[in-house]
Design a protein around this motif. Structure first.
Motif, PDB file in Angstrom:
ATOM      1  N   SER A 180     -19.071  -5.525  19.307  1.00  0.00           N
ATOM      2  CA  SER A 180     -18.231  -4.663  20.139  1.00  0.00           C
ATOM      3  C   SER A 180     -18.526  -4.985  21.601  1.00  0.00           C
ATOM      4  N   PHE A 211     -12.887  -7.499  18.120  1.00  0.00           N
ATOM      5  CA  PHE A 211     -12.726  -6.234  18.833  1.00  0.00           C
ATOM      6  C   PHE A 211     -11.768  -6.417  20.001  1.00  0.00           C
ATOM      7  N   GLY A 229     -12.882  -2.055  23.124  1.00  0.00           N
ATOM      8  CA  GLY A 229     -13.694  -1.633  21.990  1.00  0.00           C
ATOM      9  C   GLY A 229     -13.090  -0.540  21.136  1.00  0.00           C
ATOM     10  N   LEU A 255     -10.486  -2.534  16.239  1.00  0.00           N
ATOM     11  CA  LEU A 255     -11.017  -3.704  15.558  1.00  0.00           C
ATOM     12  C   LEU A 255      -9.882  -4.301  14.739  1.00  0.00           C
ATOM     13  N   MET A 279     -11.454   2.592  16.151  1.00  0.00           N
ATOM     14  CA  MET A 279     -12.911   2.699  16.175  1.00  0.00           C
ATOM     15  C   MET A 279     -13.408   4.105  16.478  1.00  0.00           C
TER      16      MET A 279
END
Length: 154
Positions: A91, A132, A136, A139, A153
């Motif tokens: 990440s 990623f 972040g 994904l 996420m």
């Protein structure tokens, strides 16, 4: 292959079960620095953490591994997949490692504790790649089931 964030180091996954680490500070011709050993089968993917301190590797031996990028020492083996691990990605904050496997899952690992926090199910075929988004929050995983899945996420 993967470059460290400072572009001074290059890592390559190898079919001989090793990860090769290359020094790129002398220009464009890489100089071998280390051969990281520990996997028992072919290594297919490598990724550096955003700070460049940790290197992750994915192997046909059903594991991902975390390495100290500067020392070349094995930090942790991440077991749990039941088939070869095809891809790894950190990440953007470096706290999570995603691993994609032929067992049709993606595992999310807490890098600090080396534990699986989530197993993402849904693909009907082997998962070959993970990435990623830059923030972040998402994904992406790609599978030979002819789909790309986007995972929230949060």
């Amino acid at each position: 292959m993967a470059f460290s964030s400072d572009k001074r180091t290059l890592a390559s996954a190898n079919s001989d079960s090793t990860v090769q680490v290359w020094d790129m500070t002398e220009g464009t011709i890489p100089h071998p620095v280390a051969s990281l050993t520990g996997h028992s089968d072919e290594v297919g993917s490598v990724a550096f953490s955003p700070d460049g301190r940790t290197l992750a590797s994915a192997s046909d031996d059903h594991t991902a591994r975390l390495w100290d990028a500067a020392e070349g020492t094995l930090l942790h083996t991440l077991p749990g997949h039941t088939e070869p691990v095809m891809s790894v990605a950190f990440s953007p904050d470096g706290h999570i490692l995603a691993s994609a496997s032929q067992d049709r899952t993606v595992r999310l690992w807490d890098v600090a504790t080396q534990t699986t926090t989530h197993t993402l199910n849904g693909h009907t075929g082997p998962v070959f790649s993970v990435a990623f988004s830059p923030d972040g929050r998402t994904l992406a995983s790609a599978s030979n089931d002819k789909t790309v899945r986007l995972w929230d996420m949060s």
